[in-house]
Design a protein around this motif. Structure first.
Motif, PDB file in Angstrom:
ATOM      1  N   ALA A   1       0.962  -0.891   0.252  1.00  0.00           N
ATOM      2  CA  ALA A   1       0.051   0.585  -0.573  1.00  0.00           C
ATOM      3  C   ALA A   1       0.635   1.279   0.221  1.00  0.00           C
ATOM      4  CB  ALA A   1      -0.684   0.107   1.396  1.00  0.00           C
ATOM      5  N   LYS A   2       1.597   1.116   0.792  1.00  0.00           N
ATOM      6  CA  LYS A   2       2.999   2.551   0.615  1.00  0.00           C
ATOM      7  C   LYS A   2       3.617   2.755  -0.381  1.00  0.00           C
ATOM      8  CE  LYS A   2       4.567   4.367   4.340  1.00  0.00           C
ATOM      9  NZ  LYS A   2       3.610   5.631   5.042  1.00  0.00           N
ATOM     10  N   PHE A   3       3.736   1.416  -1.382  1.00  0.00           N
ATOM     11  CA  PHE A   3       4.697   1.746  -2.605  1.00  0.00           C
ATOM     12  C   PHE A   3       4.139   2.487  -3.726  1.00  0.00           C
ATOM     13  CE2 PHE A   3       5.510  -0.410  -6.637  1.00  0.00           C
ATOM     14  CZ  PHE A   3       6.790   0.605  -7.273  1.00  0.00           C
ATOM     15  N   HIS A   4       2.570   1.525  -3.679  1.00  0.00           N
ATOM     16  CA  HIS A   4       1.491   2.061  -4.658  1.00  0.00           C
ATOM     17  C   HIS A   4       1.368   3.372  -4.431  1.00  0.00           C
ATOM     18  CE1 HIS A   4       1.291  -1.428  -6.520  1.00  0.00           C
ATOM     19  NE2 HIS A   4       1.015  -2.487  -6.000  1.00  0.00           N
ATOM     20  N   ALA A   5       0.941   4.428  -3.185  1.00  0.00           N
ATOM     21  CA  ALA A   5       0.714   5.625  -2.209  1.00  0.00           C
ATOM     22  C   ALA A   5       1.954   6.381  -3.512  1.00  0.00           C
ATOM     23  CB  ALA A   5       0.919   5.957  -1.546  1.00  0.00           C
ATOM     24  N   PHE A   6       3.057   5.845  -2.854  1.00  0.00           N
ATOM     25  CA  PHE A   6       4.485   6.822  -3.517  1.00  0.00           C
ATOM     26  C   PHE A   6       4.598   6.615  -5.482  1.00  0.00           C
ATOM     27  CE2 PHE A   6       6.609   5.420   0.109  1.00  0.00           C
ATOM     28  CZ  PHE A   6       6.961   6.428   0.677  1.00  0.00           C
ATOM     29  N   LEU A   7       4.108   6.298  -5.291  1.00  0.00           N
ATOM     30  CA  LEU A   7       3.810   6.432  -6.864  1.00  0.00           C
ATOM     31  C   LEU A   7       2.208   6.420  -7.987  1.00  0.00           C
ATOM     32  CD1 LEU A   7       4.208   1.781  -8.381  1.00  0.00           C
ATOM     33  CD2 LEU A   7       6.238   3.464  -8.384  1.00  0.00           C
ATOM     34  N   GLN A   8       1.246   6.449  -6.945  1.00  0.00           N
ATOM     35  CA  GLN A   8       0.567   7.204  -7.420  1.00  0.00           C
ATOM     36  C   GLN A   8       0.270   8.852  -7.117  1.00  0.00           C
ATOM     37  OE1 GLN A   8      -3.361   6.442  -4.848  1.00  0.00           O
ATOM     38  NE2 GLN A   8      -4.578   8.116  -5.885  1.00  0.00           N
ATOM     39  N   ASN A   9       1.724   9.213  -5.649  1.00  0.00           N
ATOM     40  CA  ASN A   9       1.347  10.707  -5.650  1.00  0.00           C
ATOM     41  C   ASN A   9       2.769  10.911  -6.693  1.00  0.00           C
ATOM     42  OD1 ASN A   9      -0.123  11.700  -3.275  1.00  0.00           O
ATOM     43  ND2 ASN A   9       0.689   9.967  -2.933  1.00  0.00           N
ATOM     44  N   GLY A  10       3.206   9.832  -7.269  1.00  0.00           N
ATOM     45  CA  GLY A  10       4.516  10.834  -7.768  1.00  0.00           C
ATOM     46  C   GLY A  10       5.919  10.569  -7.781  1.00  0.00           C
ATOM     47  N   THR A  11       5.968  10.604  -6.402  1.00  0.00           N
ATOM     48  CA  THR A  11       7.006  10.637  -5.318  1.00  0.00           C
ATOM     49  C   THR A  11       8.644  10.577  -5.589  1.00  0.00           C
ATOM     50  OG1 THR A  11       5.802  10.339  -3.756  1.00  0.00           O
ATOM     51  CG2 THR A  11       8.411   9.890  -3.327  1.00  0.00           C
ATOM     52  N   TRP A  12       8.728   9.832  -6.786  1.00  0.00           N
ATOM     53  CA  TRP A  12      10.020   9.714  -8.005  1.00  0.00           C
ATOM     54  C   TRP A  12      10.037   9.285  -9.316  1.00  0.00           C
ATOM     55  CZ3 TRP A  12       9.539   5.061  -3.892  1.00  0.00           C
ATOM     56  CH2 TRP A  12       9.049   4.389  -4.373  1.00  0.00           C
ATOM     57  N   GLU A  13      10.857   9.512  -9.970  1.00  0.00           N
ATOM     58  CA  GLU A  13      10.974   9.139 -10.650  1.00  0.00           C
ATOM     59  C   GLU A  13      12.021   7.889 -11.597  1.00  0.00           C
ATOM     60  OE1 GLU A  13      12.235  11.200 -15.736  1.00  0.00           O
ATOM     61  OE2 GLU A  13      11.558  12.438 -13.633  1.00  0.00           O
ATOM     62  N   LEU A  14      11.837   7.859 -12.202  1.00  0.00           N
ATOM     63  CA  LEU A  14      13.333   6.490 -12.404  1.00  0.00           C
ATOM     64  C   LEU A  14      14.366   7.048 -13.814  1.00  0.00           C
ATOM     65  CD1 LEU A  14      11.654   2.696 -12.149  1.00  0.00           C
ATOM     66  CD2 LEU A  14      12.914   3.873 -10.689  1.00  0.00           C
ATOM     67  N   VAL A  15      15.412   6.848 -13.449  1.00  0.00           N
ATOM     68  CA  VAL A  15      16.494   7.748 -14.000  1.00  0.00           C
ATOM     69  C   VAL A  15      17.657   6.490 -14.733  1.00  0.00           C
ATOM     70  CG1 VAL A  15      15.565  10.109 -13.951  1.00  0.00           C
ATOM     71  CG2 VAL A  15      17.400   8.855 -12.817  1.00  0.00           C
TER      72      VAL A  15
END
Length: 362
Positions: free
Chosen positions: A3-17
């Motif tokens: 749940a924590k991980f999907h919340a990060f994705l939903q909020n756009g917390t990071w971008e993979l580079v």
């Protein structure tokens, strides 16, 4: 964790580079904690994803740090206002929160363990808010993921909570009752702050729950010194319990001075210092239900008291100053602290304490 991980994705917390050798990539780690109710029963199992900031270089990866949490004095001041005005106060918890701020630097963090993207394995990733318009005033306290909201209009506060719920996954905990280890008991005339559960947990931790209580936190004629008795073989427990005692002073200003004394020996504590710590705990055991009281009948006058004991510390002859600041009859700020330099006279000592008190008062 999911749940924590999907919340990060939903909020756009990071971008993979893509990874580059010039990057200073910060590690990440999952931290687990059991959240409990006031009665000790389990509320939920909580997971946090934290970055290992100790791998960053000051001046290269960052120039300053900040702590976006509300000060205890601010909390006490607002609580005094809440009780005096008869306002309601709500407590919220953000299920999946993260610290967010605008920064000039780009920070690279390893992907969280257990949730790496197999297609991109070599990629990385204010505390008090005030609303005031016309006759409506709302205060929002933010302490990481714990939030207190109060205001002059219950309808407007409810509307604000509803709007926040559309952006964040909030849990409405209802009226304020247990916040940051502090218990709140309220009736029509007063609000009482205590730390009964927190104190009891630490008494059990070092097997002092059955110890005989004492009537004072320290003897008036007793002075701790750096060069007395035998050093403790393991000072880890001493530092842990003293840290807990510091937190106890949030609702127990009566032990602030005694806790200040034992805090001065964290580097090399002795068995005598440990005895002073246990005396603090035995005093707290006998007064475990005591705490701060905020009364509904109080003025809005600021009053400050201060004092200092000249050259009281025998090892370096520095003085300890202390003060208490009241909003009407409500104690909102207090402190006991050793002065940084030696005072040449008791007059100089008192003036320093007066200056520190005046600064906080302003």
């Amino acid at each position: 964790m999911t749940a924590k991980f999907h919340a990060f994705l939903q909020n756009g917390t990071w971008e993979l580079v893509p990874y580059d050798a010039s990057m200073n990539v910060v590690g990440s780690k999952w931290v687990f904690k059991i959240k409990r109710h006031l009665d000790g029963s389990i509320d939920r199992y909580k997971a946090r994803l934290v970055s290992q900031g100790f791998t960053q270089v000051p001046g290269v990866d960052f120039t300053k740090t900040f702590s976006p949490v509300v000060k205890p004095a601010t909390v006490c001041t607002i609580l005094a206002l809440v009780v005096s005005c008869g306002w309601d106060i709500w407590q919220l918890d953000v299920h999946n929160t993260f610290l967010n701020g605008f920064i000039a630097e780009t920070i690279f963090v390893h992907q969280p363990k257990g949730f790496e993207d197999n297609n991109y394995l070599h990629h990385c990733k204010p505390s008090l808010f005030i609303y005031s318009r016309e006759k409506i005033t709302i205060y929002v306290h933010v302490y990481v993921d714990d939030i207190l909201i109060t205001g002059s209009s219950s309808a407007h506060v409810s509307h604000l909570i509803s709007n926040l719920s559309q952006t964040f996954d909030l849990k409405d905990l209802g009226p304020l009752h247990y916040f940051l280890g502090i218990e709140f008991h309220r009736d029509a005339f007063e609000l009482i702050l205590s730390q009964r559960k927190y104190i009891l947990d630490h008494l059990l931790k070092i097997n002092l729950a059955a110890a005989k209580p004492v009537s004072s936190s320290m003897a008036t004629s007793f002075q701790l010194s750096r060069f007395t008795r035998e050093p403790l073989s393991d000072s880890t427990q001493y530092r842990s319990i003293v840290g807990a005692l510091q937190y106890v002073t949030l609702a127990r200003p009566d032990v602030a001075f005694a806790v200040n004394k034992v805090c001065q020996f964290l580097q090399s504590p002795t068995d005598e210092h440990w005895g002073a710590v246990k005396r603090n705990l035995r005093y707290l055991k006998g007064t475990i239900d005591s705490g701060l009281i905020f009364s509904a009948h109080s003025s809005d006058t600021l009053i400050a008291y201060f004092d200092a004991d000249w050259a009281s510390f025998p090892n370096d002859r520095r003085s300890t100053g202390g003060y208490g600041i009241f909003l009407g009859s409500h104690l909102t700020l207090w402190r006991a602290k050793k002065q940084p330099t030696i005072a040449w006279s008791s007059i100089e000592d008192e003036f320093r304490a007066l200056a520190n008190t005046t600064t906080e008062l302003l």
